[in-house]
Design an enzyme around this catalytic site. Structure first.
Site, PDB file in Angstrom:
ATOM      1  N   THR A 183       0.821  -1.209   0.000  1.00  0.00           N
ATOM      2  CA  THR A 183       0.000   0.000   0.000  1.00  0.00           C
ATOM      3  C   THR A 183       0.856   1.262   0.000  1.00  0.00           C
ATOM      4  O   THR A 183       1.990   1.241   0.479  1.00  0.00           O
ATOM      5  CB  THR A 183      -0.904  -0.015   1.255  1.00  0.00           C
ATOM      6  N   ASP A 184       0.272   2.355  -0.468  1.00  0.00           N
ATOM      7  CA  ASP A 184       0.981   3.644  -0.395  1.00  0.00           C
ATOM      8  C   ASP A 184       1.047   4.165   1.040  1.00  0.00           C
ATOM      9  O   ASP A 184       1.809   5.085   1.343  1.00  0.00           O
ATOM     10  CB  ASP A 184       0.332   4.687  -1.315  1.00  0.00           C
ATOM     11  N   GLU A 185       0.238   3.554   1.939  1.00  0.00           N
ATOM     12  CA  GLU A 185       0.190   4.066   3.323  1.00  0.00           C
ATOM     13  C   GLU A 185       1.505   3.868   4.064  1.00  0.00           C
ATOM     14  O   GLU A 185       1.735   4.503   5.088  1.00  0.00           O
ATOM     15  CB  GLU A 185      -0.960   3.405   4.096  1.00  0.00           C
ATOM     16  N   TYR A 207      -2.128  -0.670  10.948  1.00  0.00           N
ATOM     17  CA  TYR A 207      -2.231  -1.301   9.627  1.00  0.00           C
ATOM     18  C   TYR A 207      -1.013  -0.985   8.766  1.00  0.00           C
ATOM     19  O   TYR A 207      -0.344  -1.880   8.258  1.00  0.00           O
ATOM     20  CB  TYR A 207      -3.512  -0.838   8.901  1.00  0.00           C
ATOM     21  N   LYS A 262       2.045  -3.379   7.323  1.00  0.00           N
ATOM     22  CA  LYS A 262       2.357  -3.538   5.891  1.00  0.00           C
ATOM     23  C   LYS A 262       3.813  -3.124   5.626  1.00  0.00           C
ATOM     24  O   LYS A 262       4.514  -3.767   4.837  1.00  0.00           O
ATOM     25  CB  LYS A 262       1.403  -2.703   5.024  1.00  0.00           C
TER      26      LYS A 262
HETATM   27  P1  NAD Z   1      -9.794  -7.387   1.879  1.00  0.00           P
HETATM   28  O1  NAD Z   1      -9.845  -7.105   3.344  1.00  0.00           O
HETATM   29  O2  NAD Z   1     -10.986  -7.114   1.045  1.00  0.00           O
HETATM   30  O3  NAD Z   1      -9.425  -8.924   1.648  1.00  0.00           O
HETATM   31  C1  NAD Z   1      -8.450  -9.584   2.392  1.00  0.00           C
HETATM   32  C2  NAD Z   1      -8.605 -11.085   2.153  1.00  0.00           C
HETATM   33  O4  NAD Z   1      -7.541 -11.751   2.869  1.00  0.00           O
HETATM   34  C3  NAD Z   1      -9.924 -11.659   2.668  1.00  0.00           C
HETATM   35  O5  NAD Z   1     -10.485 -12.529   1.701  1.00  0.00           O
HETATM   36  C4  NAD Z   1      -9.521 -12.416   3.917  1.00  0.00           C
HETATM   37  O6  NAD Z   1     -10.365 -13.535   4.193  1.00  0.00           O
HETATM   38  C5  NAD Z   1      -8.098 -12.861   3.576  1.00  0.00           C
HETATM   39  N1  NAD Z   1      -7.276 -13.109   4.766  1.00  0.00           N
HETATM   40  C6  NAD Z   1      -7.131 -12.283   5.846  1.00  0.00           C
HETATM   41  N2  NAD Z   1      -6.331 -12.872   6.749  1.00  0.00           N
HETATM   42  C7  NAD Z   1      -5.942 -14.061   6.232  1.00  0.00           C
HETATM   43  C8  NAD Z   1      -5.121 -15.120   6.693  1.00  0.00           C
HETATM   44  N3  NAD Z   1      -4.507 -15.067   7.889  1.00  0.00           N
HETATM   45  N4  NAD Z   1      -4.944 -16.197   5.898  1.00  0.00           N
HETATM   46  C9  NAD Z   1      -5.556 -16.281   4.699  1.00  0.00           C
HETATM   47  N5  NAD Z   1      -6.348 -15.321   4.212  1.00  0.00           N
HETATM   48  C10 NAD Z   1      -6.553 -14.230   4.975  1.00  0.00           C
HETATM   49  O7  NAD Z   1      -8.518  -6.610   1.359  1.00  0.00           O
HETATM   50  P2  NAD Z   1      -8.280  -5.866  -0.037  1.00  0.00           P
HETATM   51  O8  NAD Z   1      -8.806  -4.500   0.053  1.00  0.00           O
HETATM   52  O9  NAD Z   1      -8.704  -6.758  -1.132  1.00  0.00           O
HETATM   53  O10 NAD Z   1      -6.679  -5.737  -0.019  1.00  0.00           O
HETATM   54  C11 NAD Z   1      -5.868  -6.793  -0.550  1.00  0.00           C
HETATM   55  C12 NAD Z   1      -4.411  -6.398  -0.415  1.00  0.00           C
HETATM   56  O11 NAD Z   1      -4.156  -5.185  -1.124  1.00  0.00           O
HETATM   57  C13 NAD Z   1      -3.961  -6.145   1.019  1.00  0.00           C
HETATM   58  O12 NAD Z   1      -2.667  -6.686   1.175  1.00  0.00           O
HETATM   59  C14 NAD Z   1      -3.942  -4.634   1.137  1.00  0.00           C
HETATM   60  O13 NAD Z   1      -2.975  -4.222   2.084  1.00  0.00           O
HETATM   61  C15 NAD Z   1      -3.540  -4.242  -0.265  1.00  0.00           C
HETATM   62  N6  NAD Z   1      -4.007  -2.916  -0.723  1.00  0.00           N
HETATM   63  C16 NAD Z   1      -5.326  -2.592  -0.640  1.00  0.00           C
HETATM   64  C17 NAD Z   1      -5.763  -1.369  -1.151  1.00  0.00           C
HETATM   65  C18 NAD Z   1      -7.215  -0.970  -1.103  1.00  0.00           C
HETATM   66  O14 NAD Z   1      -7.549   0.155  -1.470  1.00  0.00           O
HETATM   67  N7  NAD Z   1      -8.131  -1.833  -0.683  1.00  0.00           N
HETATM   68  C19 NAD Z   1      -4.837  -0.491  -1.725  1.00  0.00           C
HETATM   69  C20 NAD Z   1      -3.490  -0.851  -1.770  1.00  0.00           C
HETATM   70  C21 NAD Z   1      -3.096  -2.087  -1.277  1.00  0.00           C
HETATM   71  O1  DAU Z   2      -4.182   3.929   0.322  1.00  0.00           O
HETATM   72  C1  DAU Z   2      -4.378   2.548   0.231  1.00  0.00           C
HETATM   73  C2  DAU Z   2      -5.236   2.072   1.381  1.00  0.00           C
HETATM   74  O2  DAU Z   2      -6.561   2.532   1.117  1.00  0.00           O
HETATM   75  C3  DAU Z   2      -5.225   0.563   1.576  1.00  0.00           C
HETATM   76  O3  DAU Z   2      -3.933   0.148   1.917  1.00  0.00           O
HETATM   77  C4  DAU Z   2      -6.204   0.135   2.660  1.00  0.00           C
HETATM   78  O4  DAU Z   2      -6.258  -1.277   2.739  1.00  0.00           O
HETATM   79  C5  DAU Z   2      -7.586   0.664   2.282  1.00  0.00           C
HETATM   80  O5  DAU Z   2      -8.499   0.348   3.309  1.00  0.00           O
HETATM   81  C6  DAU Z   2      -7.542   2.170   2.064  1.00  0.00           C
HETATM   82  O6  DAU Z   2      -7.276   2.867   3.321  1.00  0.00           O
HETATM   83  P1  DAU Z   2      -8.032   4.218   3.724  1.00  0.00           P
HETATM   84  O7  DAU Z   2      -7.976   4.346   5.181  1.00  0.00           O
HETATM   85  O8  DAU Z   2      -7.565   5.342   2.888  1.00  0.00           O
HETATM   86  O9  DAU Z   2      -9.514   3.829   3.206  1.00  0.00           O
HETATM   87  P2  DAU Z   2     -10.969   4.060   3.854  1.00  0.00           P
HETATM   88  O10 DAU Z   2     -11.947   3.689   2.801  1.00  0.00           O
HETATM   89  O11 DAU Z   2     -11.088   3.448   5.199  1.00  0.00           O
HETATM   90  O12 DAU Z   2     -11.004   5.645   4.043  1.00  0.00           O
HETATM   91  C7  DAU Z   2     -10.831   6.529   2.947  1.00  0.00           C
HETATM   92  C8  DAU Z   2     -10.883   7.942   3.493  1.00  0.00           C
HETATM   93  O13 DAU Z   2     -12.223   8.232   3.920  1.00  0.00           O
HETATM   94  C9  DAU Z   2     -10.019   8.154   4.725  1.00  0.00           C
HETATM   95  O14 DAU Z   2      -9.496   9.485   4.683  1.00  0.00           O
HETATM   96  C10 DAU Z   2     -10.985   8.017   5.898  1.00  0.00           C
HETATM   97  C11 DAU Z   2     -12.282   8.534   5.328  1.00  0.00           C
HETATM   98  N1  DAU Z   2     -13.521   7.893   5.826  1.00  0.00           N
HETATM   99  C12 DAU Z   2     -13.598   6.548   5.805  1.00  0.00           C
HETATM  100  C13 DAU Z   2     -14.739   5.917   6.221  1.00  0.00           C
HETATM  101  C14 DAU Z   2     -14.826   4.407   6.224  1.00  0.00           C
HETATM  102  C15 DAU Z   2     -14.595   8.688   6.228  1.00  0.00           C
HETATM  103  O15 DAU Z   2     -14.520   9.933   6.229  1.00  0.00           O
HETATM  104  N2  DAU Z   2     -15.734   8.047   6.631  1.00  0.00           N
HETATM  105  C16 DAU Z   2     -15.855   6.688   6.654  1.00  0.00           C
HETATM  106  O16 DAU Z   2     -16.918   6.183   7.044  1.00  0.00           O
END
Ligand code: NAD
Ligand code: DAU
Length: 357
Positions: free
Chosen positions: A137-139, A162, A166
């Site tokens: 992630t960019d975080e 989180y 990562k």
């Molecule tokens: P998600 O939470 O939707 O899915 C995570 C999946 O991993 C689920 O299916 C869960 O059951 C599985 N999992 C969790 N713990 C596990 C374990 N111990 N063993 C096996 N499986 C397990 O997550 P996502 O949003 O699809 O993110 C996927 C990846 O991408 C993550 O590594 C996250 O850090 C990264 N990422 C997400 C975003 C985003 O915007 N969602 C952006 C950048 C990077």
């Molecule tokens: O940047 C990549 C990341 O983006 C991933 O690594 C994470 O897995 C993914 O969850 C996401 O993280 P964020 O914290 O940015 O996403 P989230 O959707 O939780 O929140 C997006 C923005 O919106 C953040 O500034 C918090 C705000 N927010 C979020 C929720 C859920 C609100 O204002 N209200 C809300 O109810």
């Protein structure tokens, strides 16, 4: 171009992982096998892969319910399917949950990644025709001020449990490259959106709350900025990296698409009004400012020139189209929404927002 035959996808029942499997099976010329390893936490949903199972199940797509921390199970899976590629998505992924319960994040994101690395290095030995791709992630880069971007060499500065977990896993991945010569690649992506997104995250939470005419919780002053990318474009980038990326290198992936949260929520209200036949401003009355997320990163913005210039990647879905596509997907997939709503997530969402006030 690498030769990939048996790809182990971890977290394939989650948001990005399920979209990745669909992308690989349907949008590429890959002819090998995908093995989805997921232990189905609250975020894992087998309904997200119904179409893939019925088209490719037990031929080119296999599911193994396993925890990535379970070394002997992962070893068995490596042997059973002769794994040559790992694409590691599995993680605890929600920042708010990492604040209320960090332990699961350390277990899965740190220890789970370590376990996968150990099994890979032991199973593959000195092989060079294999690859461990880590999805990150960019975080990990921390928080930006009003200007500037995250580059691949931006120092790590994670602020939440989180992002710290990562960042830790990213370091472990590169340590296995330098110490054991394990062939690895890594990608750091910005915020994804699209179909099958679990409705604890901003965009799907807002869509479902709008449909139920429930409050739309905006954290703090609503001026935090995120850089949004359609999930399929994330996955085409991961595909480009695992096929053509340089071993030992990392690639930023981003949408070059920055939005203040409150502006995005206003826009979502307007698009939802368009699709449900309401007045343009109808849903905006639901917007409710709530207490800020502790340690809330102010701004993320990715520079992904390396990916574009070296691997020829470009995004294909602009935000307006991608968001409409996403809204339409939620409007026409109430079955999927019901499978999610029948789980424990609603309780968590409700507790979380009650606590926030
Ligand atoms: P998600 O939470 O939707 O899915 C995570 C999946 O991993 C689920 O299916 C869960 O059951 C599985 N999992 C969790 N713990 C596990 C374990 N111990 N063993 C096996 N499986 C397990 O997550 P996502 O949003 O699809 O993110 C996927 C990846 O991408 C993550 O590594 C996250 O850090 C990264 N990422 C997400 C975003 C985003 O915007 N969602 C952006 C950048 C990077
Ligand atoms: O940047 C990549 C990341 O983006 C991933 O690594 C994470 O897995 C993914 O969850 C996401 O993280 P964020 O914290 O940015 O996403 P989230 O959707 O939780 O929140 C997006 C923005 O919106 C953040 O500034 C918090 C705000 N927010 C979020 C929720 C859920 C609100 O204002 N209200 C809300 O109810």
């Amino acid at each position: 171009m690498r030769k990939l035959s048996n790809i182990l996808v971890t977290g394939g029942a989650g948001f990005i992982g399920s979209n990745f499997i669909r992308y690989v099976m349907k949008n590429t010329d890959f002819t090998g096998t995908v093995i989805n390893v997921d232990n189905l936490t609250y975020a894992g949903n087998m309904h997200s892969l119904k179409d893939i199972k019925s088209e490719f199940g037990d031929k080119r797509y296999f599911f193994e319910k396993a925890d990535i921390c379970d070394k002997s199970k992962i070893e068995d899976i490596f042997k059973k399917y002769n794994i040559d590629t790992v694409v590691h998505f599995a993680a605890e992924s929600h920042v708010d949950r990492s604040i209320t319960g960090p332990e699961a994040f350390i277990k899965t994101n740190v220890f789970g990644t370590f376990t996968l690395l150990e099994v890979s290095r032991k199973f593959w030995g000195e092989r060079h025709d294999v690859l461990f791709h880590h999805v990150s992630t960019d975080e990990v880069y921390g928080s930006l001020g009003d200007t500037g971007f995250f580059y691949e060499d931006t120092p790590y500065d994670p602020r939440s449990p989180y992002s710290a977990s990562k960042a830790s896993s990213d370091h472990l991945v590169f340590s296995y490259f330098h110490t054991y010569h394990l062939p690895v690649t890594l990608s750091n992506c910005s915020n994804n959106y699209g179909p099958y997104h679990f409705p604890e995250k901003l965009i799907p939470l807002m869509i479902l709350n709008i449909l139920d005419e429930k409050p739309l919780p905006v954290y703090g002053d609503g001026k935090n900025i995120r850089d949004w990318l359609f999930v399929e474009d994330h996955n085409s980038a991961v595909w480009a990296v695992i096929n053509n990326g340089t071993t030992g290198e990392k690639y930023n992936i981003g949408g070059e698409n920055e939005w203040e949260n409150i502006t995005l929520v206003h826009y979502l209200c307007e698009r939802m009004a368009h699709f449900t036949g309401k007045d343009n401003d109808y849903y905006k009355k639901l917007i409710t400012y709530v207490k800020d997320r502790p340690g809330h990163d102010r701004r993320y913005a990715i520079n992904c020139d390396k990916l574009k210039n070296q691997l020829g990647w470009k995004q294909s879905v602009d935000f307006a189209k991608g968001l409409d596509k996403t809204i339409q997907w939620y409007l026409s997939n109430s079955d999927w929404i019901n499978t999610v709503k029948s789980g424990e997530y609603l309780k968590w969402v409700e507790n979380n927002y009650t606590a926030r006030g």
